[in-house]
Design an enzyme around this catalytic site. Structure first.
Site, short mmCIF file in Angstrom:
data_model
loop_
_atom_site.label_atom_id
_atom_site.label_comp_id
_atom_site.label_asym_id
_atom_site.label_seq_id
_atom_site.Cartn_x
_atom_site.Cartn_y
_atom_site.Cartn_z
N GLY A 166 -83.69 -11.28 -80.89
CA GLY A 166 -83.79 -11.76 -79.42
C GLY A 166 -85.09 -11.94 -78.88
O GLY A 166 -85.77 -11.63 -77.68
N GLY B 9 -87.19 -12.64 -72.29
CA GLY B 9 -87.53 -11.42 -71.78
C GLY B 9 -88.45 -10.21 -72.39
O GLY B 9 -89.48 -10.64 -72.97
N ILE B 10 -87.80 -9.15 -72.78
CA ILE B 10 -88.68 -8.04 -73.56
C ILE B 10 -89.10 -8.41 -74.65
O ILE B 10 -90.22 -8.45 -75.44
CB ILE B 10 -88.00 -6.68 -73.47
CG1 ILE B 10 -87.59 -6.28 -71.95
CG2 ILE B 10 -89.05 -5.49 -73.91
CD1 ILE B 10 -86.63 -5.25 -71.98
N GLY B 11 -87.97 -9.08 -75.60
CA GLY B 11 -88.46 -9.65 -76.81
C GLY B 11 -89.69 -10.53 -77.08
O GLY B 11 -90.37 -10.59 -77.71
N TYR C 22 -70.70 -2.32 -71.96
CA TYR C 22 -72.08 -2.51 -72.48
C TYR C 22 -72.62 -0.86 -72.71
O TYR C 22 -73.44 -0.67 -73.76
CB TYR C 22 -72.76 -3.24 -71.34
CG TYR C 22 -74.54 -3.01 -71.44
CD1 TYR C 22 -75.15 -4.04 -72.30
CD2 TYR C 22 -75.09 -2.24 -70.60
CE1 TYR C 22 -76.65 -3.71 -72.49
CE2 TYR C 22 -76.60 -2.13 -70.61
CZ TYR C 22 -77.20 -3.12 -71.66
OH TYR C 22 -78.61 -2.88 -71.77
N1 LIG Z 1 -84.08 -5.81 -68.74
C1 LIG Z 1 -83.30 -4.66 -68.30
O1 LIG Z 1 -83.39 -4.24 -67.15
C2 LIG Z 1 -82.89 -3.66 -69.52
C3 LIG Z 1 -82.53 -2.41 -69.16
C4 LIG Z 1 -81.68 -1.66 -70.35
C5 LIG Z 1 -81.88 -2.16 -71.66
N2 LIG Z 1 -82.41 -3.33 -71.90
C6 LIG Z 1 -82.14 -3.96 -73.19
O2 LIG Z 1 -83.25 -4.71 -73.55
C7 LIG Z 1 -83.02 -5.38 -74.66
C8 LIG Z 1 -83.75 -6.86 -74.11
O3 LIG Z 1 -83.30 -7.14 -72.62
P1 LIG Z 1 -83.88 -8.38 -71.87
O4 LIG Z 1 -83.91 -7.72 -70.57
O5 LIG Z 1 -85.06 -8.60 -72.57
O6 LIG Z 1 -82.69 -9.19 -71.77
P2 LIG Z 1 -82.77 -11.02 -72.41
O7 LIG Z 1 -84.11 -11.58 -71.56
O8 LIG Z 1 -81.55 -11.62 -71.60
O9 LIG Z 1 -82.94 -11.08 -73.70
C9 LIG Z 1 -81.98 -10.71 -74.67
C10 LIG Z 1 -81.92 -11.36 -76.12
O10 LIG Z 1 -80.94 -10.93 -76.78
C11 LIG Z 1 -80.29 -12.19 -77.20
N3 LIG Z 1 -79.03 -12.26 -77.74
C12 LIG Z 1 -77.98 -12.12 -77.00
N4 LIG Z 1 -76.84 -12.18 -77.89
C13 LIG Z 1 -77.35 -12.16 -79.23
C14 LIG Z 1 -76.63 -12.51 -80.32
N5 LIG Z 1 -75.21 -12.57 -80.40
N6 LIG Z 1 -77.44 -12.59 -81.31
C15 LIG Z 1 -78.73 -12.59 -81.20
N7 LIG Z 1 -79.64 -12.47 -80.29
C16 LIG Z 1 -78.81 -12.25 -79.13
C17 LIG Z 1 -80.88 -13.34 -76.26
O11 LIG Z 1 -80.63 -14.54 -76.83
P3 LIG Z 1 -80.42 -16.06 -75.76
O12 LIG Z 1 -81.67 -16.31 -75.17
O13 LIG Z 1 -79.91 -16.90 -76.90
O14 LIG Z 1 -79.40 -15.55 -75.01
C18 LIG Z 1 -81.95 -13.00 -75.86
O15 LIG Z 1 -83.18 -13.46 -76.45
C19 LIG Z 1 -81.46 -5.67 -74.57
O16 LIG Z 1 -80.92 -4.94 -75.71
C20 LIG Z 1 -81.21 -5.00 -73.42
O17 LIG Z 1 -79.86 -4.30 -73.54
C21 LIG Z 1 -82.85 -4.29 -70.71
#
Ligand SMILES: NC(=O)c1ccc[n+]([C@@H]2O[C@H](COP(=O)([O-])OP(=O)(O)OC[C@H]3O[C@@H](n4cnc5c(N)ncnc54)[C@H](OP(=O)(O)O)[C@@H]3O)[C@@H](O)[C@H]2O)c1
Length: 315
Positions: A9, A13-15, A175
């Site tokens: 990912g 976002g974080i990734g 989730y």
């Molecule tokens: N942001 C928060 O407040 C928060 C809080 C708690 C935990 N987290 C965790 O932190 C991590 C990063 O979150 P984020 O906020 O940076 O979210 P994000 O910006 O939505 O990034 C999520 C990433 O995961 C990818 N992804 C989703 N489904 C996938 C799949 N089937 N196969 C491969 N990649 C997939 C997305 O790809 P696409 O771009 O193609 O959709 C995107 O690159 C996640 O695990 C999330 O659960 C976040």
């Protein structure tokens, strides 16, 4: 730099922020993204910003065991060693009310957030063992704090669509369940891989600023809630720094089997007793996690299911 890191990912976002963090330090990075159309511009921008020319983009859809297998096969053809594996990608579509199944017939949050990463790790063990200090990091969530509620349990009887027609589906709950499952797998994997010297930890992510794309995936009121939450959330770079510190610093060199919070402190199983005051203290205390995470029966059941699913895949 002779260190290789896979970040799932990594386009968003974080990734994405973590990819920038590692790129600035000169790491060889594999951005594992499900959509190459979104991955390519991210790779180009990160490479230009950091000057790092050792970033690869590879396709990975964690909802599909076949895609995971293909990703790992391709990785093995090019690389013989993996130093850091960051399971950052996450599926969350809050507000979705129709039960979602992965191509392998697994509830989608569980496929992407728990069983997919577990399968991926299992396929990359040989390469991790080639590193002198291999580290795995799982992106967990403060959402698991809902398990402080005594009746909350993982819906084990509905992970393969068994009750998809007769039970209310809450993607928000699934989730949280899948992130709890990831934490349980994290604890068990750390034990299993200790002898091989592979360190396995999870990071407890609080509210972090979400991208517009991420919020747009949510439905109705959840989108509004996410926008409001974003006003008070920390920037993605803070969590990227935490990923970097946990997976590279001497401070965490010998740490394994832990849940680590955003302040980089170890989170321990809750020591709070019953009572309203205790409940409030427990819910606000970021250094404790719910007892359910170490529930023996649930952990065993999950471990068995995870292995059954990946063994079925191997046949
Ligand atoms: N942001 C928060 O407040 C928060 C809080 C708690 C935990 N987290 C965790 O932190 C991590 C990063 O979150 P984020 O906020 O940076 O979210 P994000 O910006 O939505 O990034 C999520 C990433 O995961 C990818 N992804 C989703 N489904 C996938 C799949 N089937 N196969 C491969 N990649 C997939 C997305 O790809 P696409 O771009 O193609 O959709 C995107 O690159 C996640 O695990 C999330 O659960 C976040």
């Amino acid at each position: 730099m002779d260190k290789t890191v896979i970040i799932t990912g990594a386009n968003s976002g974080i990734g994405r922020a973590a990819t920038i963090r590692f790129a600035k330090e000169g790491y060889h990075i594999i951005m594992a993204c499900r959509n190459l159309g979104r991955g390519k511009p991210a790779l180009k921008a990160i490479s230009e910003e950091t000057g790092n020319k050792t970033i690869d983009l590879m396709e990975l859809d964690l909802s599909s065991f076949e895609s995971i297998r293909q990703f790992c096969d391709l990785f093995k053809q090019t690389y013989s060693k993996l130093d850091i594996l960051i399971h950052n990608a996450g599926y969350f579509k809050h507000g979705e009310k129709t039960y979602q199944l992965s191509p392998d017939g697994i509830e989608l949050s569980f496929a992407v957030n728990a069983f997919g990463p577990y399968y991926m790790t299992s396929l990359l063990l040989d390469e991790l063992k080639q590193s002198d200090n291999p580290r795995i990091l799982h992106a967990c969530s403060t959402n698991i704090r809902h398990f402080f509620e005594p009746k909350r349990i993982i819906e084990f009887d509905n992970l393969l669509g068994e009750k998809k027609h007769d039970r209310r589906y809450s993607s928000y709950k699934m989730y949280g369940d899948s992130k709890m499952a990831l934490l349980m797998l994290n604890f068990q994997m750390a034990k299993e891989l200790e002898e091989a010297g592979i360190h396995v930890n999870a990071v407890q992510i609080p509210a972090i600023k979400m991208t517009k794309d991420t919020m747009n995936k949510m439905k109705s009121i959840w989108k509004v809630a996410a926008r409001l939450q974003n006003l008070f959330s920390a920037p993605v770079e803070t969590m990227a720094d935490t990923y970097y510190t946990i997976t590279t610093s001497d401070q965490f060199k010998d740490v394994t089997g832990q849940l680590i919070n955003a302040e980089r402190k170890m989170v321990e199983v809750s020591h709070y007793s019953k009572g309203i005051i205790q409940d409030i203290k427990q819910f606000t205390d970021q250094t404790v996690y719910p007892k359910y995470a170490i529930d023996e029966k649930a952990s065993k059941l999950l471990w068995k299911l995870a292995n059954q699913l990946i063994e079925k895949r191997e046949i």
